[in-house]
Design an enzyme around this catalytic site. Structure first.
Site, PDB file in Angstrom:
ATOM      1  N   TYR A   1       0.861  -1.261  -0.029  1.00  0.00           N
ATOM      2  CA  TYR A   1       0.031  -0.153  -0.114  1.00  0.00           C
ATOM      3  C   TYR A   1       0.887   1.458  -0.087  1.00  0.00           C
ATOM      4  O   TYR A   1       0.627   2.221  -0.735  1.00  0.00           O
ATOM      5  CB  TYR A   1      -0.826  -0.193   1.115  1.00  0.00           C
ATOM      6  CG  TYR A   1      -1.851   1.179   1.241  1.00  0.00           C
ATOM      7  CD1 TYR A   1      -3.021   1.396   0.198  1.00  0.00           C
ATOM      8  CD2 TYR A   1      -1.731   2.276   2.292  1.00  0.00           C
ATOM      9  CE1 TYR A   1      -3.922   2.420   0.352  1.00  0.00           C
ATOM     10  CE2 TYR A   1      -2.636   3.209   2.247  1.00  0.00           C
ATOM     11  CZ  TYR A   1      -3.740   3.288   1.503  1.00  0.00           C
ATOM     12  OH  TYR A   1      -4.604   4.414   1.419  1.00  0.00           O
TER      13      TYR A   1
ATOM     14  N   PHE B   1      -9.478   8.672   7.918  1.00  0.00           N
ATOM     15  CA  PHE B   1     -10.649   9.427   7.297  1.00  0.00           C
ATOM     16  C   PHE B   1     -11.746   8.182   7.555  1.00  0.00           C
ATOM     17  O   PHE B   1     -11.613   7.148   7.586  1.00  0.00           O
ATOM     18  CB  PHE B   1     -10.672   9.779   6.006  1.00  0.00           C
ATOM     19  CG  PHE B   1     -10.199  11.229   5.916  1.00  0.00           C
ATOM     20  CD1 PHE B   1     -11.361  12.337   5.564  1.00  0.00           C
ATOM     21  CD2 PHE B   1      -9.174  11.732   6.028  1.00  0.00           C
ATOM     22  CE1 PHE B   1     -10.941  13.723   5.478  1.00  0.00           C
ATOM     23  CE2 PHE B   1      -8.680  13.127   5.967  1.00  0.00           C
ATOM     24  CZ  PHE B   1      -9.677  14.012   5.752  1.00  0.00           C
TER      25      PHE B   1
END
Length: 261
Positions: A166, A199
């Site tokens: 990632y 988030f």
């Protein structure tokens, strides 16, 4: 650049940050063509009405991306809202350590999966949109044609354990930002990247309560996860701020990710 009566192509618009961005741009008078593999038509109408249209596309398939972009451009000509740019919200999160405790190495397929969607998918959608964007009539005193917004992550700066694939993918997105801006400057097209930290999203909603609380301890202010609307507001600011170019903007509330949870 003005948002009203422009058409923006947004990937990953079926949920999370992408959906909030679609709604925000539509609220500002833009037309939004959202590309996603998930067909959730009701979501695209949230706050958008006739200003949001869905086009199904898999970011790993060039033919689907090309067709979706072609249809979005055709739609922009029908509405009279000329193409304004692309916002790359589509992406995946992966987690795996380089070697497990029993000696099993990181999956090559998983590594390639992360790069194919987060890097190749972003690059490919952007280049397909640029085929059309470079022919748009420039506007304003600076002769601006449009904008490219890419989405990295805090992992591009501080990848945690298990985030090799990632972090590599999001680091690559960050690295593409400046050279792409330099390539496109002669066309009056700006390029910026937003690197969100923690988030509220479908990805973070899958976290356990233990992991969630561990991450909250790293927050500075405000002491909470970011809200999708705050990401969307940042996209709006980036579009409207013509002098903002070639930058990666951290959207983190001052937080820095720890090496491990």
């Amino acid at each position: 650049m003005k948002i009203e009566n422009r058409t923006f192509i947004v990937s990953g618009g079926s949920s999370g940050l992408g959906l909030a961005t679609c709604a925000e741009l539509a609220k500002c008078g833009a037309y939004v063509a959202t590309l996603d593999i998930q067909d959730l038509p009701d979501a695209y109408q949230r706050g958008g009405g006739d200003h949001i249209r869905y086009f199904k596309a898999d970011l790993t398939r060039d033919s689907e991306i090309a067709e979706a972009v072609s249809q979005a451009v055709k739609w922009s000509k029908e509405t009279g809202a000329k193409l304004g740019g692309v916002i790359n919200c589509g992406g995946v999160a992966t987690a795996a350590k380089m070697v497990t405790s029993d000696g099993t190495p990181h999956s090559l397929d998983l590594f390639e999966f992360a790069l194919n969607i987060n890097v190749v998918g972003t690059f490919n959608l952007t280049r397909r949109v640029l085929e059309h964007l470079v022919h748009i009539e420039p506007e304003g005193k600076d002769g601006e044609r449009g904008i490219v917004i890419m989405v990295a992550s805090a992992a591009a700066f501080e990848g945690q354990q298990g985030q090799v694939a990632y972090a590599a993918s999001k680091g690559a997105v960050r690295a593409m930002t400046l050279p792409m801006a330099r390539d496109l400057g002669r066309f009056g097209i700006r390029v910026n990247t937003i690197a969100p930290s923690l988030f509220i999203s479908p990805m973070t909603e899958r976290m356990s309560e233990k992991v969630h609380k561990s991450l909250e301890r790293e927050l500075v202010f405000p002491r909470r996860f970011g809200e999708p609307e705050e990401f969307a507001h940042t996209c709006k600011m980036v579009i409207e701020s013509t002098y903002l170019n070639g930058e990666t903007i951290r959207l983190s509330g001052g937080a820095r990710m720890p090496g491990r949870l």
